[in-house]
Motif scaffolding. Structure first.
Motif, PDB file in Angstrom:
ATOM      1  N   TYR A 158       8.137  -4.590  -2.800  1.00  0.00           N
ATOM      2  CA  TYR A 158       8.535  -5.184  -1.523  1.00  0.00           C
ATOM      3  C   TYR A 158       9.775  -4.504  -0.943  1.00  0.00           C
ATOM      4  O   TYR A 158       9.864  -4.319   0.271  1.00  0.00           O
ATOM      5  CB  TYR A 158       8.752  -6.694  -1.669  1.00  0.00           C
ATOM      6  CG  TYR A 158       7.446  -7.457  -1.622  1.00  0.00           C
ATOM      7  CD1 TYR A 158       6.794  -7.694  -0.414  1.00  0.00           C
ATOM      8  CD2 TYR A 158       6.853  -7.931  -2.783  1.00  0.00           C
ATOM      9  CE1 TYR A 158       5.594  -8.379  -0.356  1.00  0.00           C
ATOM     10  CE2 TYR A 158       5.646  -8.621  -2.747  1.00  0.00           C
ATOM     11  CZ  TYR A 158       5.032  -8.843  -1.527  1.00  0.00           C
ATOM     12  OH  TYR A 158       3.845  -9.516  -1.476  1.00  0.00           O
ATOM     13  N   GLU A 159      10.703  -4.127  -1.786  1.00  0.00           N
ATOM     14  CA  GLU A 159      11.890  -3.413  -1.291  1.00  0.00           C
ATOM     15  C   GLU A 159      11.493  -2.078  -0.669  1.00  0.00           C
ATOM     16  O   GLU A 159      11.994  -1.707   0.395  1.00  0.00           O
ATOM     17  CB  GLU A 159      12.884  -3.197  -2.422  1.00  0.00           C
ATOM     18  CG  GLU A 159      13.643  -4.438  -2.816  1.00  0.00           C
ATOM     19  CD  GLU A 159      14.551  -4.230  -4.026  1.00  0.00           C
ATOM     20  OE1 GLU A 159      14.588  -3.107  -4.584  1.00  0.00           O
ATOM     21  OE2 GLU A 159      15.217  -5.199  -4.412  1.00  0.00           O
ATOM     22  N   LEU A 160      10.598  -1.346  -1.338  1.00  0.00           N
ATOM     23  CA  LEU A 160      10.141  -0.063  -0.799  1.00  0.00           C
ATOM     24  C   LEU A 160       9.369  -0.254   0.503  1.00  0.00           C
ATOM     25  O   LEU A 160       9.520   0.524   1.453  1.00  0.00           O
ATOM     26  CB  LEU A 160       9.284   0.675  -1.826  1.00  0.00           C
ATOM     27  CG  LEU A 160      10.024   1.183  -3.063  1.00  0.00           C
ATOM     28  CD1 LEU A 160       9.029   1.742  -4.077  1.00  0.00           C
ATOM     29  CD2 LEU A 160      11.053   2.231  -2.685  1.00  0.00           C
ATOM     30  N   PHE A 164       7.764   3.105   0.719  1.00  0.00           N
ATOM     31  CA  PHE A 164       6.599   2.964  -0.152  1.00  0.00           C
ATOM     32  C   PHE A 164       5.788   4.258  -0.046  1.00  0.00           C
ATOM     33  O   PHE A 164       5.698   4.842   1.032  1.00  0.00           O
ATOM     34  CB  PHE A 164       5.755   1.758   0.292  1.00  0.00           C
ATOM     35  CG  PHE A 164       4.841   1.255  -0.779  1.00  0.00           C
ATOM     36  CD1 PHE A 164       5.296   0.371  -1.726  1.00  0.00           C
ATOM     37  CD2 PHE A 164       3.520   1.667  -0.851  1.00  0.00           C
ATOM     38  CE1 PHE A 164       4.467  -0.104  -2.727  1.00  0.00           C
ATOM     39  CE2 PHE A 164       2.686   1.203  -1.839  1.00  0.00           C
ATOM     40  CZ  PHE A 164       3.161   0.306  -2.788  1.00  0.00           C
ATOM     41  N   PRO A 165       5.211   4.744  -1.144  1.00  0.00           N
ATOM     42  CA  PRO A 165       4.556   6.056  -1.124  1.00  0.00           C
ATOM     43  C   PRO A 165       3.246   6.128  -0.327  1.00  0.00           C
ATOM     44  O   PRO A 165       2.630   7.172  -0.271  1.00  0.00           O
ATOM     45  CB  PRO A 165       4.308   6.356  -2.605  1.00  0.00           C
ATOM     46  CG  PRO A 165       4.342   5.045  -3.286  1.00  0.00           C
ATOM     47  CD  PRO A 165       5.255   4.178  -2.485  1.00  0.00           C
ATOM     48  N   CYS A 166       2.859   5.041   0.307  1.00  0.00           N
ATOM     49  CA  CYS A 166       1.653   5.007   1.150  1.00  0.00           C
ATOM     50  C   CYS A 166       1.990   4.283   2.443  1.00  0.00           C
ATOM     51  O   CYS A 166       3.024   3.636   2.552  1.00  0.00           O
ATOM     52  CB  CYS A 166       0.530   4.234   0.447  1.00  0.00           C
ATOM     53  SG  CYS A 166       0.021   4.925  -1.104  1.00  0.00           S
ATOM     54  N   THR A 167       1.092   4.365   3.397  1.00  0.00           N
ATOM     55  CA  THR A 167       1.262   3.645   4.646  1.00  0.00           C
ATOM     56  C   THR A 167       1.193   2.148   4.383  1.00  0.00           C
ATOM     57  O   THR A 167       0.292   1.675   3.697  1.00  0.00           O
ATOM     58  CB  THR A 167       0.141   4.026   5.641  1.00  0.00           C
ATOM     59  OG1 THR A 167       0.196   5.425   5.866  1.00  0.00           O
ATOM     60  CG2 THR A 167       0.291   3.281   6.948  1.00  0.00           C
ATOM     61  N   VAL A 168       2.144   1.418   4.914  1.00  0.00           N
ATOM     62  CA  VAL A 168       2.184  -0.033   4.755  1.00  0.00           C
ATOM     63  C   VAL A 168       2.091  -0.656   6.138  1.00  0.00           C
ATOM     64  O   VAL A 168       2.840  -0.294   7.041  1.00  0.00           O
ATOM     65  CB  VAL A 168       3.493  -0.489   4.066  1.00  0.00           C
ATOM     66  CG1 VAL A 168       3.556  -2.004   3.980  1.00  0.00           C
ATOM     67  CG2 VAL A 168       3.627   0.143   2.698  1.00  0.00           C
ATOM     68  N   THR A 169       1.162  -1.587   6.293  1.00  0.00           N
ATOM     69  CA  THR A 169       1.020  -2.307   7.552  1.00  0.00           C
ATOM     70  C   THR A 169       1.386  -3.756   7.297  1.00  0.00           C
ATOM     71  O   THR A 169       0.914  -4.353   6.337  1.00  0.00           O
ATOM     72  CB  THR A 169      -0.434  -2.223   8.067  1.00  0.00           C
ATOM     73  OG1 THR A 169      -0.795  -0.847   8.186  1.00  0.00           O
ATOM     74  CG2 THR A 169      -0.574  -2.897   9.414  1.00  0.00           C
ATOM     75  N   ARG A 170       2.207  -4.296   8.142  1.00  0.00           N
ATOM     76  CA  ARG A 170       2.646  -5.677   7.963  1.00  0.00           C
ATOM     77  C   ARG A 170       1.866  -6.587   8.903  1.00  0.00           C
ATOM     78  O   ARG A 170       1.741  -6.329  10.094  1.00  0.00           O
ATOM     79  CB  ARG A 170       4.130  -5.787   8.249  1.00  0.00           C
ATOM     80  CG  ARG A 170       4.655  -7.134   7.888  1.00  0.00           C
ATOM     81  CD  ARG A 170       6.132  -7.126   7.784  1.00  0.00           C
ATOM     82  NE  ARG A 170       6.541  -8.483   7.395  1.00  0.00           N
ATOM     83  CZ  ARG A 170       7.767  -8.869   7.276  1.00  0.00           C
ATOM     84  NH1 ARG A 170       8.739  -8.009   7.498  1.00  0.00           N
ATOM     85  NH2 ARG A 170       8.053 -10.094   6.914  1.00  0.00           N
TER      86      ARG A 170
END
Length: 61
Positions: free
Chosen positions: A15-17, A23-29
Motif C-alpha cells: 500500500y505504501e508503494l 509499485f512495480p506495476c500500474t496501479v489504478t485506484r
C-alpha cells in the motif's frame, strides 16, 4: 493483496508503494481500493501470457 503476495511483499509495503506511485506495476485506484492488471504481474514474474488464438470457424453460405 494478491499482487503483493505474488511479489512477496507485505500489505503495508504494497500500500505504501501504491500510494507513492512506486509499485512495480500500474496501479489504478477505485475509491478506497487498488487494482493491478494481472497481465502486468505475470510479465513482471516472467510467466508466459496465454495467447488468444484467432477464431478459425467460418460460416458457409
Amino acid at each position: 493483496m494478491t499482487a503483493a503476495r505474488a511479489l512477496n511483499m507485505g500489505r503495508t509495503t504494497a500500500y505504501e508503494l501504491a500510494r507513492s506511485g512506486e509499485f512495480p506495476c500500474t496501479v489504478t485506484r477505485y475509491g478506497d481500493s487498488y487494482r493491478i492488471p494481472t497481465a502486468q504481474i505475470l510479465r513482471l514474474l516472467d510467466v508466459p501470457l496465454p495467447v488468444e488464438l484467432p477464431d478459425t470457424t467460418t460460416e458457409s453460405q
